[in-house]
Scaffold this motif. Sequence first.
Motif, PDB file in Angstrom:
ATOM      1  N   ALA A  39     -18.938  -8.241  -2.325  1.00 16.86           N
ATOM      2  CA  ALA A  39     -17.603  -8.658  -1.903  1.00 16.86           C
ATOM      3  C   ALA A  39     -16.680  -7.453  -1.915  1.00 16.86           C
ATOM      4  CB  ALA A  39     -17.063  -9.748  -2.829  1.00 16.86           C
ATOM      5  N   PHE A  40     -15.581  -7.569  -1.191  1.00 13.06           N
ATOM      6  CA  PHE A  40     -14.546  -6.532  -1.253  1.00 13.06           C
ATOM      7  C   PHE A  40     -13.177  -7.168  -1.411  1.00 13.06           C
ATOM      8  CE2 PHE A  40     -15.584  -7.162   3.300  1.00 13.06           C
ATOM      9  CZ  PHE A  40     -14.348  -7.497   3.840  1.00 13.06           C
ATOM     10  N   GLY A  41     -12.269  -6.432  -2.050  1.00 12.43           N
ATOM     11  CA  GLY A  41     -10.912  -6.907  -2.232  1.00 12.43           C
ATOM     12  C   GLY A  41     -10.044  -6.502  -1.055  1.00 12.43           C
ATOM     13  N   LEU A  42      -9.082  -7.371  -0.721  1.00  9.54           N
ATOM     14  CA  LEU A  42      -8.128  -7.078   0.340  1.00  9.54           C
ATOM     15  C   LEU A  42      -6.860  -6.550  -0.309  1.00  9.54           C
ATOM     16  CD1 LEU A  42      -7.319  -9.506   3.306  1.00  9.54           C
ATOM     17  CD2 LEU A  42      -5.877  -7.627   2.596  1.00  9.54           C
ATOM     18  N   ASN A  43      -6.445  -5.352   0.080  1.00  5.73           N
ATOM     19  CA  ASN A  43      -5.274  -4.717  -0.507  1.00  5.73           C
ATOM     20  C   ASN A  43      -4.233  -4.406   0.565  1.00  5.73           C
ATOM     21  OD1 ASN A  43      -6.020  -4.075  -3.483  1.00  5.73           O
ATOM     22  ND2 ASN A  43      -7.834  -3.495  -2.308  1.00  5.73           N
ATOM     23  N   ARG A  44      -2.986  -4.224   0.132  1.00  4.94           N
ATOM     24  CA  ARG A  44      -1.925  -3.912   1.086  1.00  4.94           C
ATOM     25  C   ARG A  44      -2.225  -2.632   1.853  1.00  4.94           C
ATOM     26  NH1 ARG A  44       2.655  -5.927   2.409  1.00  4.94           N
ATOM     27  NH2 ARG A  44       2.578  -7.427   0.704  1.00  4.94           N
ATOM     28  N   ALA A  45      -2.918  -1.688   1.219  1.00  8.43           N
ATOM     29  CA  ALA A  45      -3.282  -0.463   1.931  1.00  8.43           C
ATOM     30  C   ALA A  45      -4.161  -0.774   3.141  1.00  8.43           C
ATOM     31  CB  ALA A  45      -4.005   0.492   0.990  1.00  8.43           C
ATOM     32  N   GLU A 125      -9.197  -1.493  -7.606  1.00  6.33           N
ATOM     33  CA  GLU A 125      -8.022  -0.904  -6.953  1.00  6.33           C
ATOM     34  C   GLU A 125      -6.750  -1.224  -7.728  1.00  6.33           C
ATOM     35  OE1 GLU A 125      -5.482   1.013  -4.189  1.00  6.33           O
ATOM     36  OE2 GLU A 125      -7.631   1.219  -4.591  1.00  6.33           O
ATOM     37  N   VAL A 126      -6.591  -2.491  -8.121  1.00  8.03           N
ATOM     38  CA  VAL A 126      -5.373  -2.841  -8.850  1.00  8.03           C
ATOM     39  C   VAL A 126      -5.376  -2.249 -10.256  1.00  8.03           C
ATOM     40  CG1 VAL A 126      -4.771  -4.883  -7.522  1.00  8.03           C
ATOM     41  CG2 VAL A 126      -6.361  -5.105  -9.423  1.00  8.03           C
ATOM     42  N   ALA A 127      -6.519  -2.272 -10.916  1.00  7.16           N
ATOM     43  CA  ALA A 127      -6.583  -1.690 -12.265  1.00  7.16           C
ATOM     44  C   ALA A 127      -6.311  -0.194 -12.206  1.00  7.16           C
ATOM     45  CB  ALA A 127      -7.948  -1.964 -12.894  1.00  7.16           C
ATOM     46  N   MET A 158      -2.063  -7.811 -12.359  1.00  2.81           N
ATOM     47  CA  MET A 158      -2.783  -6.933 -13.282  1.00  2.81           C
ATOM     48  C   MET A 158      -1.808  -6.208 -14.208  1.00  2.81           C
ATOM     49  SD  MET A 158      -5.735  -5.612 -14.316  1.00  2.81           S
ATOM     50  CE  MET A 158      -6.872  -6.106 -13.017  1.00  2.81           C
ATOM     51  N   ALA A 159      -0.698  -5.732 -13.643  1.00  3.01           N
ATOM     52  CA  ALA A 159       0.259  -4.958 -14.427  1.00  3.01           C
ATOM     53  C   ALA A 159       0.893  -5.791 -15.534  1.00  3.01           C
ATOM     54  CB  ALA A 159       1.343  -4.392 -13.509  1.00  3.01           C
TER      55      ALA A 159
END
Length: 328
Positions: A39-45, A125-127, A158-159
């Motif tokens: 799987a992959f995460g969807l990020n704003r980038a 990515e978020v971590a 996460m933050a």
Amino acid sequence: MTTMQAIEYRGAGGPEVLVETERPMPVPGPGEVLVKVAAFGLNRADVQQRRGVYPPPPGASDIPGLEVSGTIEALGEGVVSAAIGQRVCALLAGGGYAQYVTVPAGLVIEIPQDVDLVDAAGFMEVAGTVVSNLFLEAGLTAGSTVLLHGGAGGIGSMAIQLAAAAGAQVLVTASSEEKIAHCLALGAYAGINYREEDFAARTLELTDGAGVDVILDVVGAKYLAQNVRILATGGTLVVIGLQGGAKAELDLRALMTKRARVMGTTLRARPLDQKEEIVAAVRKHALPMLAQGTLDLSIDRRFPFTEARLAHEYFDSGNHTGKIIVKF
């Protein structure tokens, strides 16, 4: 097997530019591992790249995707820190929207046994973004006060948890009461609905006029003046996104009077040694919580690979809280 399924962007625009394609299967070079992607995460980038405003750095794959989870399929020359069959998540400069991806061995982390393989795609990515900016750059410590803009998103979710676990008091902004409730459940001290309140005035009220020690900002120019206004003496504003524009006027007198800092960072284009340092910090600050089951990955929705366009449409709607995952 010499080819694989992947997704590429055909031009710049909305989710309609996502196209499934066939690409050569990559081969790991020295120091790299080949990951079979679960799987992959969807990020704003990813979305910014899709819109044509955030191109991949030189040398990176044109295939989007900055984080994946999966199993190690092959080892490049000299790799001794990983093993074939190991369940891992990985931080990438690109290439994640594919069945296979190569990644430097120093940018993978073994997934704890009790963590779901698919959900782990939303971790790296978020971590990495949170740990590098809050702890390595801003020096967040116990007793600090931090304001997180966009608290209900993947980075914010996460933050909140990592900052609260470090002993900081966490304030967030969000666009609805539902999203604020999400943030409070993760450990935020207070939430501010920026559509209904002046977030700067409310922040000063919540801090008895002292302001906050750290601000993690995804908005940029639109919030600059207000952010500087609510920084505490010696505070740090870290800008990691430009959703509200890239250019603004800065009151240097206010900054100097507070002996404060304004800094901007990105993660994707950093050199390998810096990324390895960040991944090491993720192992220290975030991985133990993940292994212990005390870190909520905040997965909002999981889409199959064939519905990646729908995943982007959902992201664009702004209705999500936490992370969006696309799985094979």
